[in-house]
Design a protein around this motif. Structure first.
Motif, PDB file in Angstrom:
ATOM      1  N   ARG A  91      -4.286  -7.200   8.623  1.00 17.45           N
ATOM      2  CA  ARG A  91      -3.644  -6.079   7.953  1.00 17.45           C
ATOM      3  C   ARG A  91      -4.355  -5.853   6.635  1.00 17.45           C
ATOM      4  N   HIS A  92      -4.378  -4.609   6.206  1.00 15.57           N
ATOM      5  CA  HIS A  92      -4.955  -4.271   4.911  1.00 15.57           C
ATOM      6  C   HIS A  92      -3.786  -4.063   3.950  1.00 15.57           C
ATOM      7  N   ILE A  93      -3.662  -4.988   3.003  1.00 17.14           N
ATOM      8  CA  ILE A  93      -2.571  -4.893   2.026  1.00 17.14           C
ATOM      9  C   ILE A  93      -3.201  -4.885   0.636  1.00 17.14           C
ATOM     10  N   GLU A  94      -2.825  -3.938  -0.173  1.00 11.95           N
ATOM     11  CA  GLU A  94      -3.415  -3.857  -1.510  1.00 11.95           C
ATOM     12  C   GLU A  94      -2.320  -3.818  -2.567  1.00 11.95           C
ATOM     13  N   PHE A  95      -2.674  -4.243  -3.768  1.00 10.41           N
ATOM     14  CA  PHE A  95      -1.722  -4.239  -4.884  1.00 10.41           C
ATOM     15  C   PHE A  95      -2.212  -3.319  -5.984  1.00 10.41           C
ATOM     16  N   GLN A  96      -1.318  -2.466  -6.444  1.00 11.46           N
ATOM     17  CA  GLN A  96      -1.620  -1.563  -7.559  1.00 11.46           C
ATOM     18  C   GLN A  96      -1.478  -2.329  -8.868  1.00 11.46           C
ATOM     19  N   ILE A  97      -2.468  -2.154  -9.720  1.00  9.45           N
ATOM     20  CA  ILE A  97      -2.483  -2.831 -11.019  1.00  9.45           C
ATOM     21  C   ILE A  97      -2.440  -1.798 -12.140  1.00  9.45           C
ATOM     22  N   LEU A  98      -1.738  -2.120 -13.206  1.00 11.33           N
ATOM     23  CA  LEU A  98      -1.857  -1.363 -14.455  1.00 11.33           C
ATOM     24  C   LEU A  98      -2.174  -2.381 -15.549  1.00 11.33           C
ATOM     25  N   VAL A 109       6.001  -4.212   5.934  1.00  6.94           N
ATOM     26  CA  VAL A 109       6.950  -5.033   6.698  1.00  6.94           C
ATOM     27  C   VAL A 109       6.430  -6.461   6.864  1.00  6.94           C
ATOM     28  N   ALA A 110       5.153  -6.670   6.566  1.00  2.42           N
ATOM     29  CA  ALA A 110       4.551  -7.994   6.790  1.00  2.42           C
ATOM     30  C   ALA A 110       4.833  -8.983   5.659  1.00  2.42           C
ATOM     31  N   LEU A 111       5.303  -8.494   4.524  1.00  2.00           N
ATOM     32  CA  LEU A 111       5.514  -9.385   3.382  1.00  2.00           C
ATOM     33  C   LEU A 111       6.987  -9.749   3.211  1.00  2.00           C
ATOM     34  N   ARG A 164       3.285 -14.147  -4.340  1.00  2.00           N
ATOM     35  CA  ARG A 164       2.006 -14.856  -4.411  1.00  2.00           C
ATOM     36  C   ARG A 164       0.839 -13.871  -4.440  1.00  2.00           C
ATOM     37  N   MET A 165       0.918 -12.827  -3.631  1.00  2.00           N
ATOM     38  CA  MET A 165      -0.173 -11.850  -3.607  1.00  2.00           C
ATOM     39  C   MET A 165      -0.214 -11.051  -4.910  1.00  2.00           C
ATOM     40  N   GLY A 166       0.973 -10.703  -5.411  1.00  2.00           N
ATOM     41  CA  GLY A 166       1.050  -9.979  -6.680  1.00  2.00           C
ATOM     42  C   GLY A 166       0.470 -10.800  -7.821  1.00  2.00           C
ATOM     43  N   ASP A 167       0.796 -12.091  -7.828  1.00  2.00           N
ATOM     44  CA  ASP A 167       0.257 -12.977  -8.863  1.00  2.00           C
ATOM     45  C   ASP A 167      -1.266 -13.056  -8.771  1.00  2.00           C
ATOM     46  N   ASP A 217      -1.953 -15.287  10.533  1.00  2.00           N
ATOM     47  CA  ASP A 217      -1.186 -16.440  10.059  1.00  2.00           C
ATOM     48  C   ASP A 217      -0.729 -16.266   8.610  1.00  2.00           C
ATOM     49  N   ARG A 218      -0.727 -15.034   8.167  1.00  2.00           N
ATOM     50  CA  ARG A 218      -0.267 -14.690   6.828  1.00  2.00           C
ATOM     51  C   ARG A 218      -1.082 -15.345   5.705  1.00  2.00           C
ATOM     52  N   ASN A 219      -2.362 -15.583   5.989  1.00  2.00           N
ATOM     53  CA  ASN A 219      -3.276 -15.978   4.914  1.00  2.00           C
ATOM     54  C   ASN A 219      -3.822 -14.697   4.327  1.00  2.00           C
ATOM     55  N   PHE A 220      -3.941 -14.631   3.014  1.00  2.00           N
ATOM     56  CA  PHE A 220      -4.530 -13.418   2.441  1.00  2.00           C
ATOM     57  C   PHE A 220      -5.849 -13.727   1.765  1.00  2.00           C
ATOM     58  N   TYR A 221      -6.757 -12.757   1.844  1.00  2.00           N
ATOM     59  CA  TYR A 221      -8.096 -12.909   1.283  1.00  2.00           C
ATOM     60  C   TYR A 221      -8.426 -11.698   0.423  1.00  2.00           C
TER      61      TYR A 221
END
Lengths: 499, 172
Positions: free
Chosen positions: A207-214, A245-247, A254-257, A281-285
């Motif tokens: 899955r492609h999951i991204e976090f918005q940063i300010l 729905v995957a998080l 953890r991903m946000g941090d 397996d819910r590992n993020f890279y």
């Protein structure tokens, strides 16, 4: 606060930025190439200046021309939008040298993150997980072939300088490597002026999951949660939604941090996005960092009620972030569909032509960010994205229903768009079940064709219209059409427009 | 009754129609329909077909008809006068046309060379994406009309092939 901003872009994002500036009392300057003279962004701005030749390198990518206009009109800052010059460190530097504020991070940060090889190294050193891969021809002495053997097929080749799917190739076996490399290099060279490639392990069903940063210029960094952008074609995003729905809360935190850590590590400022791949397996890279405003920023705005573009302008003006991480929360669910001028039945080839009719749905919690209007010509010079349709609802099922309604009432005639295709995705059982990954379109919609014959309602509508324009109703007696043996009604089935 | 013929996906669809009082009578595939039509605003119509409402948005562009109905867009051509039956194997025409307007970035086809089905003939770049033009059948390259760096328009013939005379296979 900055008083005058030049928007170095076109289309929907230029309009979006101009509106944000105007709401804040900032004067706006649009620039346009010859083919865009009548575009909405030109009319929306307070002032506009021509760039001439529509070729990107001569217009929206022409740094001297753009800086000359900025100086002439007295703009204090330039907002680059996305694409074009937004991730060119040389442009950020040229702005700084000219005494014009570049609305984005520093040239140094863009440079660090723009080189995907360097970016991965930097992130790995900062403790952010990265995908196993081949990060450069120098140093190790390893060749692409050797790297493939070490990592194992399939591998993904991509442009070191790029994004947006340009210069990307999936390679399943050694005998495909040479062709893919040559073709990817050529595309990378053409799109980014740099043909350096990198290679990484191709993850199955990611899955492609991204976090918005300010991040402000005082060292404060927050994230505005995730966006799931797994629905892609040709490695370009088509549908995005938030939350994913995957998080769950733990993984989200953890991903946000990690995203905040990534931004802090490089001294990031302004709005940016940290992209991750999330495996089965819910590992993020860490995938890459986009050092600019994203196309899909609007869904984050809908669910967090934070206006990202306004914060870009405030941060660039030297203001401190007035919101802390604890102040931000996710509410409800938002989905975005990108409306592309392209033909999904023919490998998503961009389509061009005149937009004879544009009539878009309006309603509660429906947002339509567009860069076109009825009567304009869609040209082959720029990206085929015409507009973004964004909906917001209390929960995912309601947001899906709202999007389905909105797409069913989204009328564009004259230029083929992906609207019917978007609707089929939204209505697909796997999408509704949240069972998505970046191969979703390839898995479920390979060789997709519209399965409908023209209904009676459509044929009758055409005939009534034609009767109206036929002054003298003379019939040439063409019988061949209703010879039963050749009746199309007996051979109905899947059709496709001639290729 | 007046007959109009529309071509859609290589098939022809005849519609016969006449004005009948305030409305129309239409015949498609020997089935008759009573129709009323009201223009809501330019291009937007509310039809009633045998009493059932149908919201239609319609634009014409020469012989092209663009119609939006029930969430879908239908794009087809009005055929005027008598017309030859469309060759089903049109897509196997030896004249390869460009599916896109863009710039030729690579030319693989060489006149006189044998090519196999699926073999890349040319690469065209548009909107920063590359599209590979492939041979639709086995054959020989006859003519190549473009070279690297040239701009090509959609629908223009870029390569001409000569089909292999395959006598071992039956006619499709």
């Amino acid at each position: 606060m900055i008083e005058k901003v030049l928007v170095a872009n076109r289309g929907e994002i230029a309009v979006r930025i101009i509106k944000a500036c105007q709401e804040m009392g900032i004067r706006t300057v649009a620039i346009y190439s010859d083919v865009d003279a009548d575009s909405p962004h030109v009319h929306a701005a307070d002032e506009s200046y021509p760039l001439g030749d529509p070729t990107p390198s001569e217009s929206y990518l022409n740094i001297p021309k753009i800086l000359a206009i900025a100086k002439e009109c007295g703009a204090e800052a330039i907002h680059p939008g996305y694409g074009f010059l937004s991730e060119r460190a040389e442009f950020a530097k040229a702005c700084a040298d000219a005494g014009i504020k570049f609305i984005g991070p520093s040239a140094d940060v863009i440079d660090k993150m723009g080189d995907k090889i360097q970016a991965k190294k930097t992130m790995a050193n900062a403790g952010v997980p990265v995908i196993p891969g081949f990060t450069g021809y120098e140093g190790s002495g390893e060749t692409l072939e050797q790297a493939c053997q070490r990592i194992g097929f399939p591998v993904l080749i991509k442009a070191a300088a790029g994004g947006g799917g340009k210069g990307m190739r999936i390679v399943d076996s050694m005998d495909q490597l040479a062709d893919a490399e040559e073709s990817a290099k050529r595309e990378a060279k053409s799109a980014f002026g740099n043909d350096e490639l990198l290679l990484e392990k191709y993850l199955e069903k990611p899955r492609h999951i991204e976090f918005q940063i300010l991040a402000d210029e005082k060292g404060n960094v927050i994230h505005l949660f995730e966006r799931e952008c797994s629905i892609q074609r040709r490695h370009q995003k088509v549908i995005e939604e938030t939350p994913s729905v995957a998080l769950d809360d733990d993984l989200r935190q953890r991903m946000g941090d990690a995203a905040v850590q990534a931004a802090k590590t490089i001294g990031y400022t302004n709005a940016g996005t940290v992209e991750f791949m999330l495996d089965h397996d819910r590992n993020f890279y860490f995938l890459e960092m986009n050092t600019r405003l994203q196309v899909e920023h609007a869904i984050t705005e809908m669910t967090t009620h934070v206006d990202i573009v306004k914060w870009q302008l405030r941060i660039a003006s030297g203001e401190e972030l007035a919101i802390s991480q604890d102040d931000v929360s996710q509410n409800g669910h938002a989905i975005e569909c990108r409306i592309y001028a392209e033909d999904p039945e023919q490998g998503f080839i961009p389509s061009t032509g005149k937009l004879h009719m544009v009539d878009v749905p309006d309603g509660v919690n429906i947002r339509h960010d567009t860069g076109v209007k009825q009567g304009v010509e869609v040209t082959p010079y720029y990206d085929p994205m015409l507009a973004k349709l964004i909906v917001y609802a209390e929960n995912r099922p309601d947001a899906i229903k709202k999007m389905q309604w909105a797409l069913s009432n989204y009328i564009t005639l004259g230029v083929t768009t992906n609207v019917p295709f978007l609707r089929e995705i939204i209505e697909h059982g796997a999408f509704r079940g949240g069972d998505i990954d970046t191969h979703f379109i390839d898995s479920h919609f390979k060789d997709w064709i519209m399965s409908e014959d023209p209904p009676v309602e459509v044929l009758i509508a055409a005939a009534i219209d034609d009767l109206g324009r036929t002054a003298v109703a003379t019939h040439d007696g063409g019988d061949e059409g209703h010879d039963d043996a050749h009746s199309p009604w007996k051979t109905m089935g899947a059709w496709r427009i001639d290729s | 009754m007046v007959e109009f013929q529309y071509e859609f996906g290589g098939k022809s669809y005849p519609v016969r129609i006449k004005k009948e009082g305030e409305g129309y009578t239409a015949v498609i595939n020997e089935v008759e329909y009573d129709v009323t039509s009201k223009e809501i605003k330019p291009g937007f119509f509310l039809h009633h077909i045998n009493g059932q409402p149908a919201k239609i948005t319609l634009v014409t562009e020469g012989n092209q008809r663009h119609i939006f109905y029930d969430g879908s867009v239908y794009r087809f051509t009005r055929i005027e006068g008598r017309r030859k039956k469309k060759d089903d194997f049109d897509k196997l025409s030896p004249k390869i046309t460009s599916p896109i307007s863009g710039k030729v970035v690579k030319v693989d086809a060489v006149p006189g060379a044998e090519v196999g089905e699926g073999q890349t003939l040319m690469a065209i770049e548009a909107m920063k994406m590359e599209y590979q033009i492939k041979a639709p059948f086995d054959g020989k390259v006859d003519k190549v009309y473009f070279e690297e760096g040239q701009q090509v328009d959609i629908g223009v013939v870029i390569v001409e092939l000569i089909k292999d005379e395959d006598t071992s296979k039956e006619e499709a």
